[in-house]
Design a protein around this motif. Structure first.
Motif, short mmCIF file in Angstrom:
data_model
loop_
_atom_site.label_atom_id
_atom_site.label_comp_id
_atom_site.label_asym_id
_atom_site.label_seq_id
_atom_site.Cartn_x
_atom_site.Cartn_y
_atom_site.Cartn_z
N CYS A 187 0.83 -1.21 0.00
CA CYS A 187 0.00 0.00 0.00
C CYS A 187 0.87 1.26 0.00
CB CYS A 187 -0.91 0.01 1.23
SG CYS A 187 -2.06 -1.37 1.31
N ASP A 188 2.18 1.08 -0.22
CA ASP A 188 3.09 2.20 -0.08
C ASP A 188 2.79 3.33 -1.04
OD1 ASP A 188 4.30 0.77 1.87
OD2 ASP A 188 5.98 0.06 0.64
N TRP B 233 -4.04 5.38 1.95
CA TRP B 233 -3.43 4.60 3.01
C TRP B 233 -2.28 5.37 3.65
CZ3 TRP B 233 -3.62 1.69 6.85
CH2 TRP B 233 -2.46 1.11 7.41
N ILE B 234 -1.49 6.06 2.86
CA ILE B 234 -0.38 6.85 3.41
C ILE B 234 -0.89 7.85 4.43
CG2 ILE B 234 1.37 8.58 2.85
CD1 ILE B 234 1.76 7.09 0.18
N LYS C 42 -2.08 5.96 7.56
CA LYS C 42 -0.95 5.43 8.33
C LYS C 42 -0.24 6.54 9.09
CE LYS C 42 3.12 2.47 7.89
NZ LYS C 42 4.00 3.33 8.72
N GLU C 43 -0.07 7.68 8.44
CA GLU C 43 0.57 8.81 9.12
C GLU C 43 -0.22 9.22 10.35
OE1 GLU C 43 0.94 11.80 6.14
OE2 GLU C 43 2.79 10.95 5.28
N LEU D 36 -2.32 7.24 12.09
CA LEU D 36 -2.22 6.17 13.09
C LEU D 36 -0.87 6.21 13.82
CD1 LEU D 36 -3.82 3.21 11.09
CD2 LEU D 36 -4.66 4.13 13.25
N ASP D 37 0.19 6.51 13.08
CA ASP D 37 1.53 6.54 13.69
C ASP D 37 1.66 7.64 14.75
OD1 ASP D 37 2.39 4.41 12.22
OD2 ASP D 37 3.36 5.61 10.65
#
Length: 340
Positions: free
Chosen positions: A266-267, A272-273, A276-277, A279-280
């Protein structure tokens, strides 16, 4: 799978295991993940499902793909089942019964497949209640795999009650299911909320008589198997796993929660990016994950209440929301507007 007590599972260098899930993604995905776990041990898996569902499954990791054979089994045609409907996600809830009717017509093809493949084990789901006796007749060991945790399997009752062959279950009204049943010997608060069980009763009252009840399927499936596997662990619910073994008098194998072994990258997915950012940036174990799977869809009123409840919790949350169950006639649900 190495913990199975059958001697052949412990001594054979390489086993062949057949997987046969119910046609719902909340079942097919755990069965696929269990297939990967088995393949990681060097065993061969034949994952049997309908063509369209197999085409919609996540790609297999390259290192496991040679050991997992995806076998396409054509679903028979039945009246009122749309041509491309091969999963519960393809149908309104009240038409899933036609999918079950088609699925039950797979008994003869599955008998032939098992006879031809002659696997060491077959692992089956709650819907094919007829597969355990077929495996026994062919001399194939069988596993009933419950995709739910042990507590839920214990709650729904012993086999004889599930099959409607015992008068021991005195639960007749929705209110009876809002407390733990009498066969649970320890203190527990696991039970239905009244609004939940009322819906179950309503669905049961409108069920088509041509269908085998899901409770009977569950009971007959457990009764016929050699081993009962559950999506659980001793760290999560040791007392329930012990009780499950006492209730059913069969070896119990907790296979873990089976998190998805991702392969598709999913990169390069911008959505998604961004997720993910976000969530991180959240503290560990602070995010509430909300998902209802492929079969359940809240009504608009329920969705609104859930959204407002999450907002009032003031906790960060990640919500996988399906706004439409199936095209073209399902109700489209929407998040409430932010009046602020």
């Amino acid at each position: 799978m190495e913990s199975m007590t059958n001697p052949s599972m412990e001594t054979a260098d390489k086993l062949h295991v057949v997987m046969f899930p119910w046609l719902a993604f909340g079942h097919m995905i755990p069965f696929l993940e269990l297939s990967k776990v088995i393949a990681q041990k060097g065993h061969t898996v034949s994952f049997i499902c309908t063509p369209r569902n197999i085409d919609r499954l996540p790609k297999l990791p390259p290192n496991l793909a040679p050991l997992i054979n995806l076998v396409k089994l054509q679903l028979p045609k039945v009246d009122k089942l749309p041509d491309n409907a091969e999963s519960t996600i393809d149908l309104p809830y009240d038409e899933v019964k036609y999918l079950k009717m088609a699925y039950d017509q797979l008994q003869q093809p599955m008998t032939q497949i098992l006879a031809d493949l002659a696997p060491d084990w077959v692992i089956y789901d709650l819907a094919p209640y007829w597969l355990g006796p077929i495996a026994t007749k062919l001399g194939i060991s069988s596993v009933f795999f419950s995709v739910t945790i042990a507590a839920s399997v214990c709650f729904i009752s012993p086999v004889q009650i599930l099959k409607g062959l015992s008068g021991e279950d005195d639960r007749n009204t929705p209110e009876d299911f809002t407390v733990p049943p009498k066969w649970i010997p320890f203190k527990s608060n696991i039970a239905f909320w009244l609004f939940e069980i009322k819906r179950v009763f309503e669905d049961a009252s409108t069920a088509n008589d041509e269908n085998v009840p899901v409770t009977y399927r569950f009971g007959a499936g457990i009764e016929a198997c050699n081993v009962l596997a559950v999506r659980s662990s001793y760290e999560l619910e040791p007392e329930w796993l012990k009780l499950l073994e006492e209730i059913h008098q069969k070896p119990i194998i907790p296979v873990g929660q089976l998190p998805t072994m991702g392969y598709d990258s999913c990169d390069n997915d911008e959505a998604w990016i961004e997720m993910k950012e976000w969530l991180d940036k959240q503290p560990q174990r602070s995010v509430v994950y909300v998902v209802f799977g492929s079969e359940a869809q809240p009504s608009q009123a329920e969705l609104t209440e859930i959204a407002l409840g999450l907002e009032l919790s003031e906790l960060p949350f990640f919500w996988v929301l399906r706004i439409r169950r199936v095209m073209p006639d399902s109700e489209v649900i929407q998040l409430p507007r932010d009046e602020g």
